[in-house]
Design a protein around this motif. Structure first.
Motif, PDB file in Angstrom:
ATOM      1  N   PHE A  34       4.496  -0.659  -1.742  1.00 28.60           N
ATOM      2  CA  PHE A  34       5.324   0.445  -2.232  1.00 28.60           C
ATOM      3  C   PHE A  34       5.350   1.582  -1.219  1.00 28.60           C
ATOM      4  CE2 PHE A  34       6.107   4.472  -4.167  1.00 28.60           C
ATOM      5  CZ  PHE A  34       7.304   4.210  -4.796  1.00 28.60           C
ATOM      6  N   ASP A  38       8.766   0.942  -0.029  1.00 24.42           N
ATOM      7  CA  ASP A  38       9.391   1.656  -1.127  1.00 24.42           C
ATOM      8  C   ASP A  38       9.996   0.688  -2.148  1.00 24.42           C
ATOM      9  OD1 ASP A  38       9.846   3.922  -2.478  1.00 24.42           O
ATOM     10  OD2 ASP A  38      11.687   4.479  -1.454  1.00 24.42           O
ATOM     11  N   VAL A  39       9.311  -0.418  -2.366  1.00 27.54           N
ATOM     12  CA  VAL A  39       9.777  -1.415  -3.322  1.00 27.54           C
ATOM     13  C   VAL A  39       8.596  -1.762  -4.222  1.00 27.54           C
ATOM     14  CG1 VAL A  39      10.456  -3.833  -3.556  1.00 27.54           C
ATOM     15  CG2 VAL A  39      11.537  -2.419  -1.831  1.00 27.54           C
ATOM     16  N   VAL A  40       8.854  -1.923  -5.524  1.00 27.11           N
ATOM     17  CA  VAL A  40       7.781  -2.368  -6.425  1.00 27.11           C
ATOM     18  C   VAL A  40       7.959  -3.858  -6.696  1.00 27.11           C
ATOM     19  CG1 VAL A  40       6.772  -2.160  -8.708  1.00 27.11           C
ATOM     20  CG2 VAL A  40       7.527  -0.130  -7.519  1.00 27.11           C
ATOM     21  N   ILE A  42       7.417  -6.433  -8.978  1.00 31.18           N
ATOM     22  CA  ILE A  42       6.970  -6.616 -10.356  1.00 31.18           C
ATOM     23  C   ILE A  42       6.337  -7.989 -10.533  1.00 31.18           C
ATOM     24  CG2 ILE A  42       8.542  -7.538 -12.129  1.00 31.18           C
ATOM     25  CD1 ILE A  42       8.641  -4.710 -13.200  1.00 31.18           C
ATOM     26  N   PRO A  96      17.148   1.666  -6.227  1.00 33.48           N
ATOM     27  CA  PRO A  96      15.726   1.294  -6.307  1.00 33.48           C
ATOM     28  C   PRO A  96      15.451   0.385  -7.494  1.00 33.48           C
ATOM     29  CG  PRO A  96      15.956   3.662  -6.111  1.00 33.48           C
ATOM     30  CD  PRO A  96      17.332   3.114  -6.178  1.00 33.48           C
ATOM     31  N   ILE A  97      16.167   0.637  -8.580  1.00 34.72           N
ATOM     32  CA  ILE A  97      15.867  -0.102  -9.786  1.00 34.72           C
ATOM     33  C   ILE A  97      16.285  -1.559  -9.640  1.00 34.72           C
ATOM     34  CG2 ILE A  97      17.946   0.232 -11.184  1.00 34.72           C
ATOM     35  CD1 ILE A  97      14.323   0.981 -12.139  1.00 34.72           C
ATOM     36  N   GLN A  99      15.985  -3.215  -6.929  1.00 34.75           N
ATOM     37  CA  GLN A  99      14.911  -3.851  -6.164  1.00 34.75           C
ATOM     38  C   GLN A  99      13.772  -4.237  -7.089  1.00 34.75           C
ATOM     39  OE1 GLN A  99      14.079  -0.659  -3.540  1.00 34.75           O
ATOM     40  NE2 GLN A  99      15.940  -0.926  -2.365  1.00 34.75           N
ATOM     41  N   LEU A 100      13.517  -3.373  -8.064  1.00 37.40           N
ATOM     42  CA  LEU A 100      12.440  -3.685  -9.007  1.00 37.40           C
ATOM     43  C   LEU A 100      12.824  -4.885  -9.873  1.00 37.40           C
ATOM     44  CD1 LEU A 100      10.265  -1.140 -10.759  1.00 37.40           C
ATOM     45  CD2 LEU A 100      11.432  -2.727 -12.229  1.00 37.40           C
ATOM     46  N   LEU A 101      14.092  -4.900 -10.289  1.00 34.85           N
ATOM     47  CA  LEU A 101      14.516  -5.954 -11.209  1.00 34.85           C
ATOM     48  C   LEU A 101      14.630  -7.301 -10.522  1.00 34.85           C
ATOM     49  CD1 LEU A 101      17.149  -3.963 -13.230  1.00 34.85           C
ATOM     50  CD2 LEU A 101      14.885  -4.669 -13.940  1.00 34.85           C
ATOM     51  N   VAL A 102      15.001  -7.299  -9.255  1.00 34.23           N
ATOM     52  CA  VAL A 102      15.159  -8.574  -8.572  1.00 34.23           C
ATOM     53  C   VAL A 102      13.813  -9.280  -8.487  1.00 34.23           C
ATOM     54  CG1 VAL A 102      14.854  -7.919  -6.149  1.00 34.23           C
ATOM     55  CG2 VAL A 102      16.499  -9.663  -6.741  1.00 34.23           C
ATOM     56  N   GLY A 104      11.640  -8.951 -10.733  1.00 35.26           N
ATOM     57  CA  GLY A 104      11.449  -9.430 -12.096  1.00 35.26           C
ATOM     58  C   GLY A 104      12.006 -10.836 -12.258  1.00 35.26           C
ATOM     59  N   PHE A 228       0.343  -2.314 -12.321  1.00 35.77           N
ATOM     60  CA  PHE A 228       1.371  -1.275 -12.134  1.00 35.77           C
ATOM     61  C   PHE A 228       0.844   0.056 -12.634  1.00 35.77           C
ATOM     62  CE2 PHE A 228       4.029  -5.052 -13.345  1.00 35.77           C
ATOM     63  CZ  PHE A 228       4.144  -5.463 -12.042  1.00 35.77           C
ATOM     64  N   LEU A 236       1.823   6.210  -6.729  1.00 33.09           N
ATOM     65  CA  LEU A 236       2.362   5.052  -6.016  1.00 33.09           C
ATOM     66  C   LEU A 236       2.283   5.322  -4.516  1.00 33.09           C
ATOM     67  CD1 LEU A 236       5.480   3.916  -8.057  1.00 33.09           C
ATOM     68  CD2 LEU A 236       3.576   2.490  -7.374  1.00 33.09           C
TER      69      LEU A 236
ATOM     70  N   THR B  58      16.728   3.133 -16.552  1.00 36.90           N
ATOM     71  CA  THR B  58      16.343   1.739 -16.719  1.00 36.90           C
ATOM     72  C   THR B  58      15.026   1.670 -17.465  1.00 36.90           C
ATOM     73  OG1 THR B  58      17.365   1.377 -14.607  1.00 36.90           O
ATOM     74  CG2 THR B  58      16.112  -0.440 -15.529  1.00 36.90           C
ATOM     75  N   GLY B 113      13.725   6.526 -12.001  1.00 33.37           N
ATOM     76  CA  GLY B 113      13.548   5.390 -11.093  1.00 33.37           C
ATOM     77  C   GLY B 113      12.356   4.523 -11.426  1.00 33.37           C
ATOM     78  N   HIS B 114      11.579   4.186 -10.384  1.00 38.16           N
ATOM     79  CA  HIS B 114      10.409   3.328 -10.561  1.00 38.16           C
ATOM     80  C   HIS B 114       9.466   3.883 -11.617  1.00 38.16           C
ATOM     81  CE1 HIS B 114      11.377   0.967  -7.208  1.00 38.16           C
ATOM     82  NE2 HIS B 114      11.079   1.843  -6.268  1.00 38.16           N
ATOM     83  N   TYR B 115       9.227   5.179 -11.532  1.00 37.47           N
ATOM     84  CA  TYR B 115       8.240   5.786 -12.415  1.00 37.47           C
ATOM     85  C   TYR B 115       8.665   5.641 -13.859  1.00 37.47           C
ATOM     86  CZ  TYR B 115       5.616   7.844  -8.593  1.00 37.47           C
ATOM     87  OH  TYR B 115       4.836   8.009  -7.497  1.00 37.47           O
ATOM     88  N   LEU B 118       8.224   1.982 -14.946  1.00 34.86           N
ATOM     89  CA  LEU B 118       6.833   1.568 -15.135  1.00 34.86           C
ATOM     90  C   LEU B 118       6.194   2.293 -16.314  1.00 34.86           C
ATOM     91  CD1 LEU B 118       5.715   1.270 -11.425  1.00 34.86           C
ATOM     92  CD2 LEU B 118       6.264  -0.548 -13.011  1.00 34.86           C
ATOM     93  N   LEU B 252      12.239  -7.302 -20.452  1.00 34.96           N
ATOM     94  CA  LEU B 252      12.875  -7.815 -19.237  1.00 34.96           C
ATOM     95  C   LEU B 252      14.130  -8.601 -19.580  1.00 34.96           C
ATOM     96  CD1 LEU B 252       9.840  -8.917 -17.039  1.00 34.96           C
ATOM     97  CD2 LEU B 252      11.389  -7.029 -16.637  1.00 34.96           C
ATOM     98  N   PHE B 256      17.834  -7.835 -18.104  1.00 33.79           N
ATOM     99  CA  PHE B 256      18.514  -8.826 -17.282  1.00 33.79           C
ATOM    100  C   PHE B 256      19.814  -9.283 -17.894  1.00 33.79           C
ATOM    101  CE2 PHE B 256      14.297  -9.807 -15.298  1.00 33.79           C
ATOM    102  CZ  PHE B 256      14.636  -9.113 -14.159  1.00 33.79           C
ATOM    103  N   LEU B 313      19.110 -14.688 -12.069  1.00 35.65           N
ATOM    104  CA  LEU B 313      18.992 -13.230 -12.088  1.00 35.65           C
ATOM    105  C   LEU B 313      18.847 -12.678 -10.683  1.00 35.65           C
ATOM    106  CD1 LEU B 313      16.789 -13.007 -15.197  1.00 35.65           C
ATOM    107  CD2 LEU B 313      19.088 -12.122 -14.905  1.00 35.65           C
ATOM    108  N   ILE B 314      18.033 -13.374  -9.873  1.00 33.40           N
ATOM    109  CA  ILE B 314      17.886 -12.933  -8.491  1.00 33.40           C
ATOM    110  C   ILE B 314      19.253 -12.937  -7.812  1.00 33.40           C
ATOM    111  CG2 ILE B 314      16.817 -13.472  -6.286  1.00 33.40           C
ATOM    112  CD1 ILE B 314      14.589 -14.896  -7.897  1.00 33.40           C
ATOM    113  N   ILE B 317      21.574 -10.065  -9.096  1.00 32.75           N
ATOM    114  CA  ILE B 317      21.283  -8.715  -8.635  1.00 32.75           C
ATOM    115  C   ILE B 317      21.651  -8.577  -7.158  1.00 32.75           C
ATOM    116  CG2 ILE B 317      19.449  -7.025  -8.303  1.00 32.75           C
ATOM    117  CD1 ILE B 317      18.172  -8.201 -10.838  1.00 32.75           C
TER     118      ILE B 317
END
Lengths: 289, 348
Positions: A34, A38-40, A42, A96-97, A99-102, A104, A228, A236, B58, B113-115, B118, B252, B256, B313-314, B317
């Motif tokens: 991260f 800058d990517v999470v 998951i 960014p989101i 990247q997180l979902l992909v 997933g 996480f 992070l 999200t 965002g990420h925060y 999560l 999730l 998705f 899904l990959i 996106i």
């Protein structure tokens, strides 16, 4: 159900400390990725699961445990690099989101792939190191080994990041990703190396976890949310923060688990996490970006 | 007015669908109706999520709201004897309160965002752990069932599962209500405020938009819808488990399916639900009947649909971030000679 300040309480506290080592190691790789890319990821815990299966089958196939562990580390390091190259790189410029979902999607994929390849059974290596007894308290050797190796790995990573050229380049990229390419640092290469190191750390965690835990395809769901939470709680991208957060969280789990039921230990930890984030959104040690 | 023309043709078809299913698949109409009901319930839940998701909020916490909806309704019925007609509103209120308790500090502290993802993930886990921890009432990870009231359909207990056609019309109504809410939000001033906030919070705040309040409004609506959807799901399935209606995998799945269908169009979540449900059913059925696959993987073959699901899904996106319906509509807009309206879906 009783919760007194007796020797069992102390045992729970110390076992919590030992658990903290493992969780800190798990959080370390994710935090590194991260902080730098800058990517999470998951699916990070799923990479650990792949590593555990790799080590399990290598060891069952006659490879000595240490070599099998090395194989596991390399396997997950490779998986990390492939993940970055194939999945993350195409979405580096999107929201960014996404990247997180992909990642997933990768989570679902890996979990299902493991179920199909290895079945849903719980497997374990069947290695028992026994345990050490200290004044009515018992600690399993595998936990102590895990704690020691995790600490050593963190030290090595720290030395790598502060003493070597590549390590310094990685930290520089994390600080300013616009300027560094102008300074002659190949950003794509650094990202790839970082992903491999992050994967390698997941592999190391896997090598330690096969000593203590059963392996099954859904094991990632057990550890993933915890990792996480530790990363965000520590801030992070902050490596030290991750360690402190791992300590706090695992004490909640250990003490809560010994006083009430296991789930309540976890539940209290998640509640604590949410409350802290409301007060300090950037985490305990995070700088706000 | 594309939507209304679609509605003019689509709605009568949907209303006549049980009859069509009866004529086409006389023997197995129960199965097909079951599939349709599942699609509609999840469409409603997905639509509820997309109210937040389209504005960059999200949330991975909606598995918590569906779980609260389902469990609060069933537990109130089983242990307090409270009819779901009151239990469902109570469950929705609980979900909204939880959503506001989590949402207010999030939005006030500008967590995005990420925060945000999560943090809401932690909420999902917290609720799931509470459900498992209260196993004396909830049945733990094995799940539980609403207590049967009489043998068949009961208005008082809101149990309609034995009558599939009735169930279909109930969830069809639910789904239409969901679309109506979506449409109302889409037409409101709040939408513009939230659009602005999702692009640049500081700028939106500087022109006088109360960003926190706007976000809380849409969060409350979204959480209430998901709780209602979860409750109806429990009443229809007559079984609720922490993994089927609460927890991370539900969260999730919601996200998705919405992305696969298309976040920024009204029927996007519905298309996502059709796509994911039909995909998993087709894969499941074809795998159960395929001898080769069975021989290769045994019962683990059931994971193949998740595998393909994850893979798709990959790909979605990466290559189709606007979703199936979003991409189709965009294509149509491009080919038609009409002047293109300003893009509504700005991908950041």
């Amino acid at each position: 159900m009783d919760c007194q300040l007796d020797i069992f309480f102390l045992e729970a506290v110390l076992n919590g400390l030992l658990l903290a080592g493992l969780l800190a190691l798990l959080a370390l790789g994710l935090n590194l990725i991260f902080g730098v890319i800058d990517v999470v990821w998951i699916c990070y815990a799923e990479l650990v699961m792949i590593g555990m299966y790799g080590i399990y089958y290598a060891h069952k196939g006659g490879v000595p445990l240490l070599l099998a562990a090395l194989f596991g580390i390399l396997l997950v390091a490779l998986a990390g690099a492939v993940l970055h190259q194939v999945v993350i790189r195409p979405v580096l410029d999107s929201a960014p989101i996404n990247q997180l979902l992909v990642t997933g999607g990768v989570l679902f994929f890996l979990q299902a792939a493991a179920t199909m390849a290895f079945g849903v059974d719980f497997r374990n290596l069947g290695i028992r190191f026994g345990s050490i007894t200290l004044a009515d308290m018992s600690f399993s050797y595998s936990r102590i080994i895990t704690f020691g190796v995790a600490l050593a790995a963190m030290l090595v990573l720290w030395l790598f990041l502060s003493r070597t050229y590549v390590g310094i380049a990685i930290r520089a990229i994390a600080q300013d990703r616009q300027i560094m390419p102008l300074m002659g640092v190949d950003q794509r290469r650094i990202y790839l190396i970082t992903s491999a190191i992050g994967g390698g750390l997941a592999g190391l965690a896997a090598a330690l976890m096969v000593l203590q835990y059963d392996i099954y395809p859904q094991i990632g769901l057990q550890f993933g949310p915890l990792i996480f939470m530790i990363c965000v709680l520590g801030g992070l991208g902050s490596l030290i923060g991750g360690f402190v957060a791992a300590f706090i969280i695992s004490e909640f789990i250990a003490i809560g688990g010994s006083c009430f039921a296991t789930e309540w230990g976890y539940a209290i930890a998640f509640l604590f996490f949410m409350v802290v984030i409301f007060i300090r959104p950037q985490g305990l040690f995070g700088g706000r970006s | 007015m594309r939507v209304s023309r679609t509605a003019l043709i689509g709605l009568p078809i949907l209303i006549a669908l049980p009859l069509i299913v009866h004529l086409l698949f006389g023997g197995s109409e129960k199965y097909y109706l079951h599939l349709l009901i599942q699609i509609l319930i999840w469409s409603f839940i997905y639509t509820g999520w997309s109210l937040m998701g389209r504005f960059g909020l999200t949330s991975l916490g909606h598995g918590a709201f569906t779980g609260i909806g389902a469990y609060a309704t069933v537990l109130l019925w089983n242990y307090a004897g409270l009819t779901p007609w009151l239990g469902v509103p109570v469950a929705m209120v609980i979900a909204v309160v939880v959503a506001l308790l989590v949402g207010y500090p999030c939005f006030h502290m500008r967590i995005t965002g990420h925060y945000f993802a999560l943090l809401t993930l932690a909420l999902t886990e917290f609720i799931r752990l509470c459900i498992v921890g209260l196993r004396d009432y909830t049945g733990g990870s094995l799940g539980t069932q609403p207590r049967r009231y009489g043998d068949g359909v009961s208005l008082y207990a809101m149990q309609f599962e034995p009558d599939r056609v009735l169930s279909y019309y109930i969830v069809l109504t639910l789904w239409l209500v969901g679309l109506y809410i979506w449409w109302r939000v889409d037409r409101s001033m709040d939408r513009f405020a939230l659009d602005a906030a999702s692009q640049d919070e500081e700028a939106a705040a500087s022109v006088g938009i109360n960003v926190t309040r706007e976000k809380l409004k849409v969060t409350a609506i979204s959480a209430a819808m998901c709780a209602l959807g979860g409750a109806i799901y429990g009443q229809y399935q007559m079984y609720i488990g922490p993994d089927t209606i609460a927890g991370l995998s539900v969260s999730l799945n919601i996200v998705f399916a919405c992305i696969a269908g298309g976040l920024w169009v009204m029927l996007g979540p519905t298309v996502g639900a059709v796509f994911t449900q039909v995909l998993s059913e087709v894969l499941r059925v074809s795998m159960q009947s395929s001898v080769t696959l069975q021989a290769l993987f045994g019962s683990a073959v059931l994971a193949l649909d998740t595998l393909i699901y994850g893979l798709l899904l990959i790909l979605f996106i990466i290559y189709m971030p606007k979703g199936i319906l979003g991409a189709l509509l965009e294509k149509r807009e491009k080919t038609s000679s009409a002047p293109t309206p300003p893009s509504r879906a700005v991908l950041r």
